[in-house]
Design a protein around this motif. Structure first.
Motif, PDB file in Angstrom:
ATOM      1  N   UNK A  60      17.504   3.160  -2.697  1.00  0.00           N
ATOM      2  CA  UNK A  60      16.023   2.541  -2.007  1.00  0.00           C
ATOM      3  C   UNK A  60      14.829   2.827  -2.302  1.00  0.00           C
ATOM      4  N   UNK A  61      14.459   4.240  -2.927  1.00  0.00           N
ATOM      5  CA  UNK A  61      13.193   4.480  -2.446  1.00  0.00           C
ATOM      6  C   UNK A  61      13.069   4.041  -4.287  1.00  0.00           C
ATOM      7  N   UNK A  62      13.469   3.664  -5.331  1.00  0.00           N
ATOM      8  CA  UNK A  62      13.862   3.249  -6.386  1.00  0.00           C
ATOM      9  C   UNK A  62      12.695   1.975  -6.128  1.00  0.00           C
ATOM     10  N   UNK A  63      11.908   1.496  -7.642  1.00  0.00           N
ATOM     11  CA  UNK A  63      11.072   0.929  -7.516  1.00  0.00           C
ATOM     12  C   UNK A  63      12.167  -0.529  -8.493  1.00  0.00           C
ATOM     13  N   UNK A  64      11.938  -1.494  -7.602  1.00  0.00           N
ATOM     14  CA  UNK A  64      12.522  -2.504  -8.265  1.00  0.00           C
ATOM     15  C   UNK A  64      12.979  -2.604  -9.452  1.00  0.00           C
ATOM     16  N   UNK A  65      11.716  -2.784 -10.824  1.00  0.00           N
ATOM     17  CA  UNK A  65      11.855  -2.605 -11.815  1.00  0.00           C
ATOM     18  C   UNK A  65      11.921  -1.591 -12.399  1.00  0.00           C
ATOM     19  N   UNK A  66      12.402  -0.912 -11.788  1.00  0.00           N
ATOM     20  CA  UNK A  66      12.955   0.782 -12.331  1.00  0.00           C
ATOM     21  C   UNK A  66      14.365   0.263 -12.991  1.00  0.00           C
ATOM     22  N   UNK A  67      15.052  -0.485 -14.399  1.00  0.00           N
ATOM     23  CA  UNK A  67      16.212  -0.619 -14.215  1.00  0.00           C
ATOM     24  C   UNK A  67      17.153   1.063 -14.436  1.00  0.00           C
ATOM     25  N   UNK A  68      16.889   1.964 -15.294  1.00  0.00           N
ATOM     26  CA  UNK A  68      17.126   2.719 -15.588  1.00  0.00           C
ATOM     27  C   UNK A  68      17.709   4.102 -14.394  1.00  0.00           C
ATOM     28  N   UNK A  69      16.260   3.168 -13.345  1.00  0.00           N
ATOM     29  CA  UNK A  69      16.984   4.869 -12.169  1.00  0.00           C
ATOM     30  C   UNK A  69      17.463   3.432 -11.152  1.00  0.00           C
ATOM     31  N   UNK A  70      17.882   2.458 -11.088  1.00  0.00           N
ATOM     32  CA  UNK A  70      18.758   1.903 -10.704  1.00  0.00           C
ATOM     33  C   UNK A  70      20.027   1.778 -10.757  1.00  0.00           C
ATOM     34  N   UNK A  71      19.942   1.776 -12.747  1.00  0.00           N
ATOM     35  CA  UNK A  71      21.594   1.601 -13.357  1.00  0.00           C
ATOM     36  C   UNK A  71      22.564   3.258 -12.949  1.00  0.00           C
ATOM     37  N   UNK A  72      21.515   4.196 -13.275  1.00  0.00           N
ATOM     38  CA  UNK A  72      22.072   5.593 -12.513  1.00  0.00           C
ATOM     39  C   UNK A  72      22.627   5.229 -11.323  1.00  0.00           C
TER      40      UNK A  72
END
Lengths: 102, 479
Positions: A60-72
């Motif tokens: 929820x806190x991740x930047x929507x363009x930070x794909x690495x964080x979203x993937x992890x």
């Protein structure tokens, strides 16, 4: 070191809860009959899946363009929920067997 | 955090405590599991929709209004995907494979913690000094990564070993290597904190080293000790979850994780006690696999064994008053739980008093045998625990040992050089007659010879447990 002391004093309640929770955990399990050790272990295991809460927060806190964080984060949520759903389901399945005949 | 979410977390925490308490009693266990499961679902839904965010203006808005649909659909699909996988695994697993499954689920929990740690650390990258996370926070993140990684690879190794797809691995001086590696991990973590660095390379090195340590930590431990290891890893996953909870100041994670941590530790010690081993002996002793121990013990037993046939065994059982069945994991592997239940019912109808003697570590994890027998409808009151059944053996006409070995090995009493010396066992050698069903004369899971098989009172009924018991049942029916 100063930072550590500051962290301790800022979060003192956290450590009270930590210590009390340790004692509750010990007291809860102390006299469980061997019969129930396997379901207890898998039930407790399901509880450790509570880490899923953290995984959701991280996404929820991740930047929507930070794909690495979203993937992890995605993998973290999948792992966490497998632990939760699988753990509770299999414990229930085991306990069902104990229950049906008496 | 909104007050509604705070209350949901409080309720969830209470359900965890109550659920765990109820899991400890046979009558309430099922309900307890459902209660904590409900609490968990509440906490998850609350986390999804009730988080709040403080804007730069100081205004507090619900987080879900600021999060894109894209991120939400990702989270929801992850939850659905994981739920289906978890549910499928839980429903499909054979009861004999329970320890493997618990171990695997546990690995997933650890994996989740380590990923959260990684993401949290990466948030710190490129941030100027004034806004950097404090060293206390970094310490928490690193602990989550280290413990999460150890439980992740450790659990997978434990799973692979129980599954039989991995053999023990003993590097020379593996204890020394492992201890040095562990100290190096801690020192390296402390170094990262001290340096106040945001280098991702260093974190990846720490991650890989922790993963390797998890592998090396479990790899030398023998198969017979795996239940203790699983319980210990379970406890560690709880601690990893609690540490992540500290990171977010999240009470439900903290309390949930710590409950698992301390409960897991208690279970670990209970198991060690049942095997008369200390925890350090299990972790550093590395006994319990078929290695040099078995070879050394072979010479001592020798002697001759007495074979019997199904019809002779059936006669013996038919004219007994008290029969005790000692089931072991071999029974479950042969899928013979249902046949043994049939045998028990048949004998009971013929007026024989039949009981099952359950060793605390029968099966592959404590209480495993109870689950396996419950699966085939064996009545709960026929299962007698070790301390209650041991005084009854002298009055027992026939003990039928099926697929059990180490838990009836008298060497635990008589041979101080035996690796299982001092372990409490079922004293079946006190019974008047003993029938042992085994596939062959191979040593048990712990790799130790069993002099019980050479006892004058013992007759060996060789063959696959299911085939032998089925034959026994049909012989009995003809009497």
């Amino acid at each position: 070191m100063n930072e550590l002391i500051a962290f301790l004093s800022d979060n003192l309640e956290l450590f009270y809860i930590l210590i009390l929770a340790i004692f509750i955990g010990v007291e809860l399990i102390k006299n469980v009959p061997t019969v129930l050790h396997t379901p207890l272990m898998s039930g407790a295991n399901a509880l450790s899946g509570v880490v899923i809460v953290g995984a959701i927060i991280v996404m929820l806190q991740a930047d929507p363009t930070d794909y690495l964080s979203l993937a992890l984060g995605f993998i973290a949520v999948v792992f966490g929920i497998i632990n939760v759903i699988g753990g509770f389901a299999v414990t229930d399945r085991m306990l069902q067997m104990f229950k049906k005949k008496k | 955090m909104s007050i509604a979410l705070g209350i949901i977390y409080l309720i969830a925490t209470i359900t965890f405590v109550i659920g765990l308490k109820m899991l400890g009693h046979p009558a309430t266990a099922k309900k307890g599991n459902l209660i904590s499961g409900t609490g968990m679902v509440l906490a998850i839904i609350g986390t999804l929709f009730l988080q709040e965010k403080v804007l730069e203006t100081g205004e507090v808005v619900p987080l879900f209004k600021t999060v894109s649909i894209f991120v939400y659909s990702l989270i929801i699909s992850a939850i659905l995907l994981g739920s289906i996988i978890g549910w499928f695994m839980a429903m499909k697993v054979k009861m004999t494979k329970m320890p493997e499954l618990v171990s695997l689920f546990n690995g997933f929990g650890g994996g989740s913690s380590l990923l959260i740690g990684l993401i949290e650390f990466s948030k710190n990258v490129g941030v100027d000094d004034a806004n950097k996370a404090s060293s206390a926070i970094v310490t928490t993140i690193l602990s989550a990564i280290i413990i999460g990684s150890i439980t992740f690879t450790g659990s997978i190794v434990a799973w692979a070993k129980l599954d039989g797809s991995m053999k023990d691995l003993r590097l020379p001086n593996y204890n020394l290597i492992n201890n040095i590696l562990f100290l190096a991990l801690v020192a390296f973590g402390a170094f990262i904190v001290m340096m106040n660095t945001d280098s991702l390379i260093l974190i990846y090195i720490l991650l890989i080293a922790s993963l390797i340590y998890g592998y090396l930590f479990v790899a030398p431990i023998g198969g017979a000790d795996m239940p203790v290891v699983i319980s210990l890893l379970n406890s560690l996953t709880g601690i990893a979850a609690a540490i992540t909870g500290i990171l977010y100041g999240n009470m439900v994670m903290l309390v949930g994780g710590i409950l698992v941590g301390s409960a897991g530790l208690i279970l670990t010690f209970a198991m060690c006690k049942a095997m008369n081993r200390s925890l350090s002996n299990v972790v550093f002793g590395a006994f319990g696999s078929s290695g040099d121990v078995a070879v050394a013990a072979v010479g001592k037993t020798g002697g001759s064994i007495k074979k019997t046939s199904a019809s002779d065994a059936a006669v013996m059982l038919n004219y007994s008053t008290n029969v005790v069945i000692v089931p072991g994991y071999g029974l479950a592997v042969a899928q013979a739980q249902h046949v043994i239940h049939e045998l028990e019912e048949l004998l009971t109808r013929k007026g024989v008093n039949v009981k099952y003697a359950i060793h605390p570590v029968a099966g592959r994890m404590p209480g495993h045998m109870n689950v396996l027998l419950a699966e085939s409808n064996v009545s709960y009151d026929k299962l007698v625990e070790m301390d209650d059944i041991n005084p009854q053996f002298p009055n027992t006409d026939v003990v039928l040992v099926v697929g059990a070995n180490d838990v009836v090995n008298p060497a635990a009493h008589t041979d101080p050089s035996s690796p299982i010396y001092g372990m409490p066992i079922l004293n079946v050698e006190n019974a008047k007659n003993i029938i042992v069903n085994k596939r062959s004369m191979n040593a048990g899971y712990a790799g130790i010879e069993n002099e019980l098989f050479y006892n004058q009172k013992t007759s060996m009924l060789f063959g696959d447990a299911k085939a032998a018991l089925t034959e026994l049942v049909s012989e009995l029916k003809n009497m």
